[in-house]
Design a protein around this motif. Structure first.
Motif, mmCIF file in Angstrom:
data_model
loop_
_atom_site.group_PDB
_atom_site.id
_atom_site.type_symbol
_atom_site.label_atom_id
_atom_site.label_comp_id
_atom_site.label_asym_id
_atom_site.label_seq_id
_atom_site.Cartn_x
_atom_site.Cartn_y
_atom_site.Cartn_z
ATOM 1 N N ILE A 39 0.864 -1.191 0.000
ATOM 2 C CA ILE A 39 0.000 0.000 0.000
ATOM 3 C C ILE A 39 0.892 1.230 0.000
ATOM 4 N N VAL A 79 -1.888 5.499 4.377
ATOM 5 C CA VAL A 79 -2.032 4.820 5.664
ATOM 6 C C VAL A 79 -2.210 5.862 6.759
ATOM 7 N N VAL A 128 13.091 20.081 -3.036
ATOM 8 C CA VAL A 128 13.189 19.064 -4.098
ATOM 9 C C VAL A 128 13.021 17.676 -3.476
ATOM 10 N N SER A 255 9.333 9.132 8.215
ATOM 11 C CA SER A 255 7.876 9.270 8.093
ATOM 12 C C SER A 255 7.193 9.228 9.470
ATOM 13 N N ASP A 290 14.415 4.590 4.903
ATOM 14 C CA ASP A 290 14.571 5.805 5.720
ATOM 15 C C ASP A 290 13.810 5.758 7.041
HETATM 16 C C1 LIG Z 1 17.139 15.530 -3.809
HETATM 17 C C2 LIG Z 1 17.549 14.228 -3.207
HETATM 18 C C3 LIG Z 1 18.782 13.684 -3.551
HETATM 19 C C4 LIG Z 1 19.173 12.461 -3.012
HETATM 20 N N1 LIG Z 1 20.375 11.938 -3.382
HETATM 21 C C5 LIG Z 1 20.724 10.716 -2.962
HETATM 22 C C6 LIG Z 1 21.934 10.117 -3.414
HETATM 23 O O1 LIG Z 1 22.709 10.722 -4.164
HETATM 24 N N2 LIG Z 1 22.227 8.878 -2.983
HETATM 25 C C7 LIG Z 1 21.407 8.183 -2.145
HETATM 26 O O2 LIG Z 1 21.721 7.032 -1.819
HETATM 27 N N3 LIG Z 1 20.251 8.724 -1.672
HETATM 28 C C8 LIG Z 1 19.890 9.975 -2.057
HETATM 29 N N4 LIG Z 1 18.737 10.541 -1.604
HETATM 30 C C9 LIG Z 1 17.954 9.864 -0.545
HETATM 31 C C10 LIG Z 1 17.034 8.781 -1.084
HETATM 32 O O3 LIG Z 1 16.229 9.268 -2.117
HETATM 33 C C11 LIG Z 1 16.165 8.240 0.044
HETATM 34 O O4 LIG Z 1 16.995 7.831 1.096
HETATM 35 C C12 LIG Z 1 15.327 7.079 -0.459
HETATM 36 O O5 LIG Z 1 14.369 7.536 -1.370
HETATM 37 C C13 LIG Z 1 14.664 6.342 0.696
HETATM 38 O O6 LIG Z 1 13.864 5.324 0.183
HETATM 39 P P1 LIG Z 1 12.613 4.810 1.015
HETATM 40 O O7 LIG Z 1 11.964 3.751 0.208
HETATM 41 O O8 LIG Z 1 13.020 4.489 2.399
HETATM 42 O O9 LIG Z 1 11.659 6.070 1.157
HETATM 43 P P2 LIG Z 1 10.955 7.025 0.090
HETATM 44 O O10 LIG Z 1 11.705 7.087 -1.169
HETATM 45 O O11 LIG Z 1 10.712 8.267 0.861
HETATM 46 O O12 LIG Z 1 9.585 6.301 -0.206
HETATM 47 C C14 LIG Z 1 8.576 6.205 0.775
HETATM 48 C C15 LIG Z 1 7.253 5.926 0.118
HETATM 49 O O13 LIG Z 1 6.267 5.770 1.138
HETATM 50 C C16 LIG Z 1 5.097 6.482 0.776
HETATM 51 N N5 LIG Z 1 4.390 6.886 1.987
HETATM 52 C C17 LIG Z 1 4.827 7.725 2.949
HETATM 53 N N6 LIG Z 1 3.864 7.881 3.891
HETATM 54 C C18 LIG Z 1 2.812 7.128 3.507
HETATM 55 C C19 LIG Z 1 1.511 6.876 4.032
HETATM 56 N N7 LIG Z 1 1.080 7.444 5.183
HETATM 57 N N8 LIG Z 1 0.684 6.050 3.365
HETATM 58 C C20 LIG Z 1 1.091 5.473 2.203
HETATM 59 N N9 LIG Z 1 2.284 5.675 1.651
HETATM 60 C C21 LIG Z 1 3.132 6.485 2.294
HETATM 61 C C22 LIG Z 1 5.637 7.685 -0.016
HETATM 62 O O14 LIG Z 1 4.615 8.213 -0.856
HETATM 63 C C23 LIG Z 1 6.773 7.043 -0.796
HETATM 64 O O15 LIG Z 1 6.320 6.497 -2.003
HETATM 65 C C24 LIG Z 1 18.305 11.772 -2.111
HETATM 66 C C25 LIG Z 1 17.064 12.316 -1.768
HETATM 67 C C26 LIG Z 1 16.687 13.537 -2.295
HETATM 68 C C27 LIG Z 1 15.343 14.108 -1.919
#
Ligand SMILES: Cc1cc2nc3c(=O)[nH]c(=O)nc-3n(C[C@H](O)[C@H](O)[C@H](O)COP(=O)(O)OP(=O)(O)OC[C@H]3O[C@@H](n4cnc5c(N)ncnc54)[C@H](O)[C@@H]3O)c2cc1C
Length: 407
Positions: A39, A79, A128, A255, A290
Motif C-alpha cells: 500500500i 495509511v 526538491v 515518516s 529511511d
Molecule cells: C534531492 C535528493 C537527492 C538524493 N540523493 C541521494 C543520493 O545521491 N544517494 C542516495 O543514496 N540517496 C539519495 N537521496 C535519498 C534517497 O532518495 C532516500 O533515502 C530514499 O528515497 C529512501 O527510500 P525509502 O523507500 O526508504 O523512502 P521514500 O523514497 O521516501 O519512499 C517512501 C514511500 O512511502 C510512501 N508513503 C509515505 N507515507 C505514507 C503513508 N502514510 N501512506 C502510504 N504511503 C506512504 C511515499 O509516498 C513514498 O512512495 C536523495 C534524496 C533527495 C530528496
C-alpha cells in the motif's frame, strides 16, 4: 495462508515486496501460501536522488510495471493508522473509502520527508524532496524570465549545504542563466555551520569548494534563514537578499508513521531494528529504508539513502518471507559505504568509507554518478525474471567499479 503487507512504494518498499515474493519462490511455497500486498500513496516509484536534476516530473517508474509482473497486489492509499496488537493497518483509499488491512508480517517502508522549518513565510519555500515539489520549483524557475520584475528574479537562495543543498546549488546557476539571457544571475548558499558539507567531513571539501567557486555560488556561513516572502529572504544576521526563489534542503525526518509503532526511535525518528530488520520489541513488524536505524558495517548506522534503502528492502523482504515460512532469517550486511555527490557542471566527487576518502573527482566521478542515477537505482520493468533476480538480497550494487577505483 500468511499475508505480508508493505507500507510505502519507494525504493525500500518496492524491493521488500519483490524480496518477499522471491523468498516464497525460493522456498518452493505455493503462491497462495504467502500473499504480498503493497500500500502506498503514489502510483509511481519516485526517483528521489534525481530530483535536483532537470525534468523532475520524468524521474519516476510506474509501480504496476514492477509489482504487477511478480504478483504483488498494490493498493493505492494513504495509511492513517497501525495497530500492532491487532495486526491491522487503516488507510484512506484513492476513492475516499476507509480501508482496513490485516497482516501477519508488516514492513514499514514509508520513507522520510524534509523538515519544514518554523520560519515566517515558510509557505514561500521551495524544495526538491518529492516529485510535485521539484516540479513546482522547475516550473517556477522556467517562468522567471517572463514575470514582471528586475534582476532579483534571477537570484536564488539555497538553504543547507548538505548533500541535497550542494547538488541543487551547483545546478541552479545554469538553470537560471537559461531563463535570464544576458541579465545577471546570483546564487547564494546559506549554511548555519561554519563550513560547507559539515556532515561530509574534510575529505571532499576542497572539491566542493572548487565546484561552488566554478559555479559562481556565494557562500553565507554561520547564518540561518530568519524569514522569507515572495520577494526576499532575510538571514539571521540581518542580511536581506532580494529573490523570488528560496530552496529549503536542510533536515530529513523519518515518516510520521514510525510514531504509530511502539518501538524506540532515534533523533530523526527512525525505528531501532535488529540485525534482521525486525523492529525491536514489536512482534511481526519490520522496518526498511529511511524509517529504519539499521546497523551497517563497522557499527555505523545506515544513512537515509537510496544506497541503504535498496539492500534493506531486499533483506526485509527475504526475512518476512522466511519468517512466515518458518525458515532462518538472514543478517543485514550492505556493501561498504560510498558517496557520489554531484557538483553541477564542475563534475562530481566519489568518496569511499565512513571517513569519506576521496576516490574519484571531476568528469570521471560525474560519469559514475550518471550511471548510478540513470541505471543502477532503477528497478527493471515488465520482466518478472529480471525483477526477481535483482530482488536477491545477495545481489547488491555493482560496486566493483567503485571498489576498483579506490583500490
Ligand atoms: C534531492 C535528493 C537527492 C538524493 N540523493 C541521494 C543520493 O545521491 N544517494 C542516495 O543514496 N540517496 C539519495 N537521496 C535519498 C534517497 O532518495 C532516500 O533515502 C530514499 O528515497 C529512501 O527510500 P525509502 O523507500 O526508504 O523512502 P521514500 O523514497 O521516501 O519512499 C517512501 C514511500 O512511502 C510512501 N508513503 C509515505 N507515507 C505514507 C503513508 N502514510 N501512506 C502510504 N504511503 C506512504 C511515499 O509516498 C513514498 O512512495 C536523495 C534524496 C533527495 C530528496
Amino acid at each position: 495462508m500468511s499475508s505480508i503487507l508493505v507500507i510505502g512504494g519507494g525504493f525500500a518498499g518496492v524491493w521488500a515486496a519483490a524480496g518477499a515474493i522471491r523468498a516464497r519462490q525460493e522456498a518452493g511455497a505455493a503462491e497462495d501460501a504467502v500473499t504480498v500486498t503493497l500500500i502506498g500513496a503514489a502510483d509511481d516509484l519516485a526517483i528521489r536522488p534525481r530530483l535536483y536534476e532537470d525534468d523532475p516530473q520524468g524521474k519516476r517508474v510506474a509501480l504496476d510495471r514492477v509489482l504487477g509482473p511478480i504478483g504483488v497486489r498494490r493498493i493505492p492509499g494513504i495509511v492513517t493508522g497501525i495497530d500492532t496488537e491487532a495486526r491491522t493497518v487503516s488507510a484512506l483509499g484513492r476513492d475516499g473509502s476507509a480501508l482496513e488491512l490485516s497482516y501477519d508480517r508488516l514492513v514499514l517502508a514509508s520513507g522520510s520527508r524534509v523538515l519544514t522549518p518554523l520560519v515566517e513565510g515558510a509557505e514561500h519555500l521551495f524544495d526538491v524532496d518529492t516529485l510535485p515539489a521539484a516540479a513546482a520549483l522547475e516550473s517556477h524557475v522556467s517562468r522567471l524570465g517572463t514575470v514582471a520584475g528586475g534582476d532579483e528574479r534571477f537570484t536564488a537562495v539555497v538553504i543547507g549545504a548538505g548533500f541535497t543543498g550542494l547538488e541543487v546549488v551547483t545546478e541552479l546557476p545554469a538553470r537560471l542563466r537559461a531563463v535570464a539571457g544576458d541579465r545577471p544571475v546570483r546564487v547564494v548558499l546559506v549554511e548555519r555551520a561554519d563550513t560547507v558539507g559539515p556532515e561530509l567531513g574534510p575529505g571532499p571539501r576542497p572539491e566542493i569548494l572548487a565546484a561552488l567557486e566554478h559555479a559562481g555560488v556565494e557562500l553565507a556561513l554561520n547564518v540561518s534563514l530568519q524569514s522569507v516572502d515572495r520577494e526576499r529572504a532575510v538571514l539571521s544576521d540581518g542580511t536581506v537578499i532580494p529573490t523570488r526563489t528560496v530552496v529549503w534542503t536542510a533536515g530529513m525526518r523519518a515518516s510520521a508513521l514510525t510514531e504509530l509503532i511502539p518501538g524506540t526511535r532515534d533523533a530523526i525518528g527512525r525505528l531501532e531494528v535488529d540485525e534482521h530488520l525486525r523492529v525491536v520489541g514489536v512482534d511481526g513488524v519490520y522496518a526498511a529504508g529511511d524509517t529504519a536505524a539499521a546497523v551497517a558495517e563497522g557499527g555505523h548506522v545506515v544513512m537515509q539513502s537510496c544506497q541503504h534503502a535498496v539492500p534493506q528492502g531486499k533483506l526485509a523482504g527475504a526475512n518476512v518471507g522466511a519468517d512466515v515460512l518458518g525458515l532462518p532469517l538472514v543478517p543485514f550486511a550492505p556493501n561498504p559505504y560510498v558517496t557520489c555527490l554531484s557538483l553541477g557542471p564542475y563534475g562530481a566527487v566519489l568518496t569511499t568509507g565512513w571517513d569519506r576518502t576521496v576516490a574519484q573527482t571531476g568528469d570521471e566521478a560525474k560519469k559514475l554518478k550518471h550511471t548510478i542515477n540513470s541505471e543502477w537505482i532503477y528497478p527493471p520493468i515488465d520482466d518478472a525474471g529480471a525483477i526477481l533476480t535483482l530482488a536477491d538480497h545477495r545481489t547488491t550494487w555493482p560496486t566493483e567499479a567503485v571498489q576498483s577505483v579506490s583500490a
